[in-house]
Scaffold this motif. Sequence first.
Motif, PDB file in Angstrom:
ATOM      1  N   ILE A 144     -24.475 -11.083 -17.600  1.00 20.28           N
ATOM      2  CA  ILE A 144     -23.720 -12.258 -16.958  1.00 20.28           C
ATOM      3  C   ILE A 144     -24.456 -12.607 -15.651  1.00 20.28           C
ATOM      4  N   GLU A 145     -24.982 -13.277 -15.114  1.00 16.66           N
ATOM      5  CA  GLU A 145     -25.100 -14.198 -13.761  1.00 16.66           C
ATOM      6  C   GLU A 145     -24.141 -13.670 -12.983  1.00 16.66           C
ATOM      7  N   ASN A 146     -24.995 -13.781 -11.523  1.00 19.82           N
ATOM      8  CA  ASN A 146     -23.861 -13.850 -10.528  1.00 19.82           C
ATOM      9  C   ASN A 146     -22.377 -12.671 -10.800  1.00 19.82           C
ATOM     10  N   CYS A 147     -22.899 -11.661 -10.935  1.00 14.68           N
ATOM     11  CA  CYS A 147     -22.294 -10.941 -11.065  1.00 14.68           C
ATOM     12  C   CYS A 147     -21.008 -10.702  -9.909  1.00 14.68           C
ATOM     13  N   ASP A 148     -21.411 -10.552  -9.022  1.00 13.57           N
ATOM     14  CA  ASP A 148     -21.146  -9.329  -7.813  1.00 13.57           C
ATOM     15  C   ASP A 148     -19.991 -10.925  -6.941  1.00 13.57           C
TER      16      ASP A 148
ATOM     17  N   GLU B 101       0.842  -1.269   0.305  1.00 17.67           N
ATOM     18  CA  GLU B 101      -0.074  -0.094  -0.389  1.00 17.67           C
ATOM     19  C   GLU B 101       0.700   1.774  -0.017  1.00 17.67           C
ATOM     20  N   GLY B 102       1.164   2.607  -0.746  1.00 16.41           N
ATOM     21  CA  GLY B 102       1.318   3.261  -1.297  1.00 16.41           C
ATOM     22  C   GLY B 102       1.942   3.717  -2.179  1.00 16.41           C
ATOM     23  N   GLN B 103       2.781   2.511  -2.538  1.00 11.52           N
ATOM     24  CA  GLN B 103       3.085   2.766  -3.812  1.00 11.52           C
ATOM     25  C   GLN B 103       2.305   2.932  -4.848  1.00 11.52           C
ATOM     26  N   PRO B 104       2.865   3.232  -5.876  1.00 13.09           N
ATOM     27  CA  PRO B 104       2.819   4.138  -6.942  1.00 13.09           C
ATOM     28  C   PRO B 104       2.094   3.067  -7.962  1.00 13.09           C
ATOM     29  N   ARG B 105       2.071   1.699  -8.054  1.00 11.88           N
ATOM     30  CA  ARG B 105       2.239   0.947  -8.450  1.00 11.88           C
ATOM     31  C   ARG B 105       0.484  -0.473  -8.222  1.00 11.88           C
ATOM     32  N   HIS B 106       0.409  -0.268  -6.355  1.00  8.03           N
ATOM     33  CA  HIS B 106      -0.520  -1.176  -5.618  1.00  8.03           C
ATOM     34  C   HIS B 106      -1.331   0.078  -5.855  1.00  8.03           C
ATOM     35  N   LYS B 107      -1.161   1.695  -6.096  1.00  4.27           N
ATOM     36  CA  LYS B 107      -2.439   2.280  -6.462  1.00  4.27           C
ATOM     37  C   LYS B 107      -3.432   1.955  -7.626  1.00  4.27           C
ATOM     38  N   TRP B 108      -2.004   1.799  -9.026  1.00  6.75           N
ATOM     39  CA  TRP B 108      -2.201   1.546  -9.927  1.00  6.75           C
ATOM     40  C   TRP B 108      -3.960  -0.068 -10.347  1.00  6.75           C
ATOM     41  N   CYS B 109      -2.746  -1.027  -9.554  1.00  8.99           N
ATOM     42  CA  CYS B 109      -3.690  -2.130  -9.459  1.00  8.99           C
ATOM     43  C   CYS B 109      -4.931  -1.970  -8.473  1.00  8.99           C
ATOM     44  N   VAL B 110      -5.416  -1.497  -7.977  1.00 15.59           N
ATOM     45  CA  VAL B 110      -6.201  -1.343  -6.684  1.00 15.59           C
ATOM     46  C   VAL B 110      -7.447  -0.466  -8.546  1.00 15.59           C
ATOM     47  N   CYS B 111      -6.887   0.631  -8.753  1.00 15.67           N
ATOM     48  CA  CYS B 111      -7.473   1.244  -9.807  1.00 15.67           C
ATOM     49  C   CYS B 111      -8.324   0.744 -10.628  1.00 15.67           C
ATOM     50  N   VAL B 112      -7.032  -0.561 -11.530  1.00 13.39           N
ATOM     51  CA  VAL B 112      -7.202  -0.928 -12.844  1.00 13.39           C
ATOM     52  C   VAL B 112      -8.045  -2.254 -12.179  1.00 13.39           C
ATOM     53  N   THR B 113      -7.961  -2.749 -11.128  1.00 16.51           N
ATOM     54  CA  THR B 113      -9.020  -4.224 -10.934  1.00 16.51           C
ATOM     55  C   THR B 113     -11.070  -3.688 -10.952  1.00 16.51           C
ATOM     56  N   LYS B 114     -10.271  -2.483  -9.656  1.00 14.56           N
ATOM     57  CA  LYS B 114     -11.860  -1.745  -9.716  1.00 14.56           C
ATOM     58  C   LYS B 114     -12.393  -1.998 -11.477  1.00 14.56           C
ATOM     59  N   CYS B 115     -11.427  -1.315 -12.609  1.00 13.62           N
ATOM     60  CA  CYS B 115     -11.907  -1.057 -13.593  1.00 13.62           C
ATOM     61  C   CYS B 115     -12.181  -2.289 -14.049  1.00 13.62           C
ATOM     62  N   VAL B 116     -12.055  -3.135 -14.154  1.00  8.86           N
ATOM     63  CA  VAL B 116     -12.065  -4.252 -14.930  1.00  8.86           C
ATOM     64  C   VAL B 116     -13.005  -5.164 -14.170  1.00  8.86           C
ATOM     65  N   ASN B 117     -13.451  -5.035 -13.074  1.00  9.60           N
ATOM     66  CA  ASN B 117     -14.276  -5.378 -12.641  1.00  9.60           C
ATOM     67  C   ASN B 117     -15.896  -4.369 -12.622  1.00  9.60           C
ATOM     68  N   ASP B 118     -16.089  -3.072 -13.160  1.00  9.83           N
ATOM     69  CA  ASP B 118     -16.899  -2.626 -13.320  1.00  9.83           C
ATOM     70  C   ASP B 118     -17.415  -2.659 -15.443  1.00  9.83           C
ATOM     71  N   LEU B 119     -16.463  -2.876 -15.614  1.00 19.21           N
ATOM     72  CA  LEU B 119     -16.458  -3.816 -17.296  1.00 19.21           C
ATOM     73  C   LEU B 119     -16.942  -5.171 -16.994  1.00 19.21           C
ATOM     74  N   ILE B 120     -16.872  -6.058 -16.290  1.00 20.57           N
ATOM     75  CA  ILE B 120     -17.630  -6.843 -15.896  1.00 20.57           C
ATOM     76  C   ILE B 120     -19.038  -6.757 -15.771  1.00 20.57           C
ATOM     77  N   LYS B 121     -19.450  -5.929 -15.295  1.00 19.96           N
ATOM     78  CA  LYS B 121     -20.552  -5.657 -14.624  1.00 19.96           C
ATOM     79  C   LYS B 121     -21.586  -5.130 -16.166  1.00 19.96           C
ATOM     80  N   LEU B 122     -20.438  -4.882 -16.944  1.00 18.85           N
ATOM     81  CA  LEU B 122     -21.562  -4.886 -17.821  1.00 18.85           C
ATOM     82  C   LEU B 122     -22.133  -5.378 -18.974  1.00 18.85           C
ATOM     83  N   LEU B 123     -20.782  -7.001 -18.609  1.00 21.21           N
ATOM     84  CA  LEU B 123     -21.992  -8.196 -19.472  1.00 21.21           C
ATOM     85  C   LEU B 123     -23.149  -8.485 -19.170  1.00 21.21           C
TER      86      LEU B 123
END
Length: 406
Positions: free
Chosen positions: A207-211, A183-205
């Motif tokens: 599919i069932e049991n998305c959460d 936590e606190g390192q630039p690439r950890h912030k990248w990990c958190v941000c991009v993981t959320k982004c992938v999940n937000d895009l998955i939610k546009l598919l």
Amino acid sequence: MSPTLSLLSREDCEKILHRSVDSGQLLSYKIRKFHDDVAGFLGEHYQLTLKYNTKNTTNQSTYFIKALPLGNLNQLDYVQESGIFRKEVILYQNLLTELIKIGNFGPKCYFIKDSCIVLEDMKAKGFEMMPKEEYLDDLHCIAMLKTLAKYHSSTIIYERKRNIKLDEKFQEEIKETCFSFIEGQPRHKWCVCVTKCVNDLIKLLPIENCDAICAKFEKFVFEKMPQMLAPSKQFTNVLTHDDLWCNNLLFNDKPECVFVDFQLARYTPPALDFLISLFLNLQYSHVEENLSKFVDIYYSFLVEALKKNNLDERELSRREFDETLGFYKLAALTETAMYATHIYVSEKLSNEIVADFHSYNEFSFINRSKFAVKEFQDNSQYRDRLCGILKPLVEELNGAPPCRDL
């Protein structure tokens, strides 16, 4: 003095000339911006032109310069804090140059200093990027796989000749620079941000049991990926590239392929690199239908390179390679999906993002979803490419029947 003028001195250029040309007396040198199709954020690109005399004849040679973004302090702070540029500098200084001599998989390096790397100008030798919006055809895919085999085999050859392991001697050079789980390192912030982004895009598919799937994805990234990206204690490791999308692949018209941009290199089993390179550059369905053929091609080139150096397939058995393909498949899909949220955006949006520090900071570390969801909705090509990797990712996470078409 402008950043361009301060990059290299005349003395530096004389060293570059001496290392790249049999003989010659430097007359003049010129540095200008290299006209990339896409602006860079992690570094600036320049072309160096040297004019010199050889036996009363005036000649000219060009070189590619990759440099720190000295003209933008915000960019410079990030690049230095993340350690990405420094990693490529020490890789070329201490290891990569020797591996390229073995495998001939990338441009030669002629000069290095903390602020820049001077490389062979591959464009002048007829190499160029393929169109970003197109998948590789099989001919170019085979060229990529041949170079990938030469790249991976160079580590095995280097280690056997010197009786060492890279992670024993080059720990700084193979240090993970893409993902950070601290936590606190630039690439950890990248990990958190991009993981959320992938999940937000998955939610546009549709599919069932998305959460539940999104929860599985987040758990895999932060609990399993640290192990997947570390050197394996079970399988053979090599220096891998891990960023082989179209901008880092250069082809000539034969076609032959060379790799560039090694700042995300790591020391892992080659299957991860192999799968990511296919997932990023081919339709997933084409990979699935032709995987055994691509494995045969890659592995035959690998064994050929080993035999040229008096080694054989016992260094990396086909059985082990096949086993690692299954072992690393979800990690490869995960990393491909995370990269895809960025590399498949339109040229226009990409340039807008990297041209403005605040936009890049938001896109990379705060709220990538804001850009990606809109791009997914408005840009059919982006949507198709993302769906092409998100659907198999969901299937792998879920173990469920395939997603319905949009």
